[in-house]
Design a protein around this motif. Structure first.
Motif, PDB file in Angstrom:
ATOM      1  N   VAL A 173       1.874   9.041  -1.792  1.00 56.44           N
ATOM      2  CA  VAL A 173       0.618   9.460  -1.170  1.00 56.44           C
ATOM      3  C   VAL A 173      -0.429   9.575  -2.276  1.00 56.44           C
ATOM      4  N   GLN A 190       0.814  -1.210   0.000  1.00 55.59           N
ATOM      5  CA  GLN A 190       0.000   0.000   0.000  1.00 55.59           C
ATOM      6  C   GLN A 190       0.851   1.265   0.000  1.00 55.59           C
ATOM      7  N   SER A 191       0.155   2.396  -0.130  1.00 56.02           N
ATOM      8  CA  SER A 191       0.802   3.708  -0.089  1.00 56.02           C
ATOM      9  C   SER A 191       0.981   4.161   1.358  1.00 56.02           C
ATOM     10  N   LEU A 192       1.631   5.298   1.543  1.00 59.15           N
ATOM     11  CA  LEU A 192       1.812   5.851   2.884  1.00 59.15           C
ATOM     12  C   LEU A 192       0.485   6.122   3.577  1.00 59.15           C
ATOM     13  N   ASP A 193      -0.536   6.470   2.809  1.00 63.95           N
ATOM     14  CA  ASP A 193      -1.847   6.756   3.396  1.00 63.95           C
ATOM     15  C   ASP A 193      -2.787   5.554   3.321  1.00 63.95           C
ATOM     16  N   GLY A 196      -4.037   9.794  -1.535  1.00 62.91           N
ATOM     17  CA  GLY A 196      -5.022  10.766  -1.079  1.00 62.91           C
ATOM     18  C   GLY A 196      -6.442  10.256  -0.994  1.00 62.91           C
ATOM     19  N   ARG A 198      -3.538   3.253   0.915  1.00 60.27           N
ATOM     20  CA  ARG A 198      -4.349   2.959  -0.274  1.00 60.27           C
ATOM     21  C   ARG A 198      -3.674   1.900  -1.143  1.00 60.27           C
TER      22      ARG A 198
END
Length: 274
Positions: free
Chosen positions: A212, A56-59, A214, A61
């Protein structure tokens, strides 16, 4: 250890593949970080062992709002996923993952065998030409009891649980009867959720890429809780893979009827990378 220094030595990987085959490695790799990370997955001790993987991404996702998911993981995160596949007897995905991404689920980035692909498809959503249904390792299509049986690839019919889903505990038991005991649960989020909330996951690997997004699809999506005391609290170590960062989370898997939440597990020391 710097973010770029994690590597899997060729001798270590050969030892891990030997362990996967049930053989004794030729040398002791001790506290080598790669060995301590992959050894619990490579070892065969006669019981089922389940590792779930999320990239996944830092946020948090795994795809954009329009479903674009490639590439989120970097080259090192992708290689890590293929190592998990090579060490597993079978890889499990849900129908939604196959319909959205049409993955091959084979081993291509590292040396090692491809696992059996197990596709959970209770309602017959997966098209016959899906890439994961052919190729090295073979495939098993899992349907709900009472539905239309299929002959190719090998089909497996399971009962639905109280929520109308296919029972993950019954699936593990059926795979064990086929000598498939080391299991990688690769996706999607709903499939991973079902195994986590049933108390059937030994290890959760979350690789985080420095990006990120979003908004978009979350990597982990569990049922809502009211209090933080109800949250999952595995013991966890952090390992820099290079392009990505790995969170290696250990649970004590429940062997009887699943509780509401999982118990805390343990991770062997690997040089203090926590």
């Amino acid at each position: 250890m710097t973010a770029s220094s994690f590597r899997v030595d060729e001798a270590v990987w050969r030892g891990l593949l030997a362990l996967r085959r049930g053989e004794t490695p030729q040398r002791d790799h001790g506290q080598d970080p790669a060995w301590t990370l992959y050894e619990p997955i490579a070892r065969r001790d006669g019981r089922s062992f389940v590792v779930a993987q999320v990239g996944q991404s830092l946020d948090g996702r795994v795809a954009t709002v329009d479903g674009d998911a490639i590439p989120i993981s970097g080259a090192d995160g992708f290689a890590h996923l293929h190592r998990l596949r090579a060490l597993a007897d079978a890889v499990i995905v849900g129908a939604g993952c196959v319909v959205a991404d049409d993955p091959r689920l084979t081993v291509r980035e590292v040396e090692g065998p491809s696992p059996v692909r197990v596709v959970i498809d209770p309602s017959g959503r997966v098209p016959p030409g899906a890439k994961c249904l052919s190729g090295e390792g073979g495939a098993i299509l899992v349907r709900a009891e009472g539905g239309t049986p299929v002959d190719e690839p090998t089909s497996l019919c399971l009962p639905r649980d109280g929520d109308g889903r296919l029972c993950p505990r019954a699936l593990l038991a059926a795979l064990a009867r086929r000598s498939l005991r080391t299991i990688l649960v690769e996706g999607g989020a709903a499939t991973i959720r079902h195994f986590l909330q049933a108390g059937l996951v030994d290890r959760l690997h979350v690789t985080v890429a420095p990006i990120v997004i979003g908004s978009g699809a979350p990597g982990l999506l569990l049922d809502p809780i009211s209090r933080l005391s109800e949250a999952l609290r595995p013991q966890c170590r952090v390992m820099p893979l290079g392009s990505d960062t790995l969170f290696d989370c250990a649970f004590d898997r429940v062997s009887t009827d699943p509780p509401a939440r999982l118990a805390i597990g343990s991770v062997p020391d690997a040089g203090g990378i926590w």
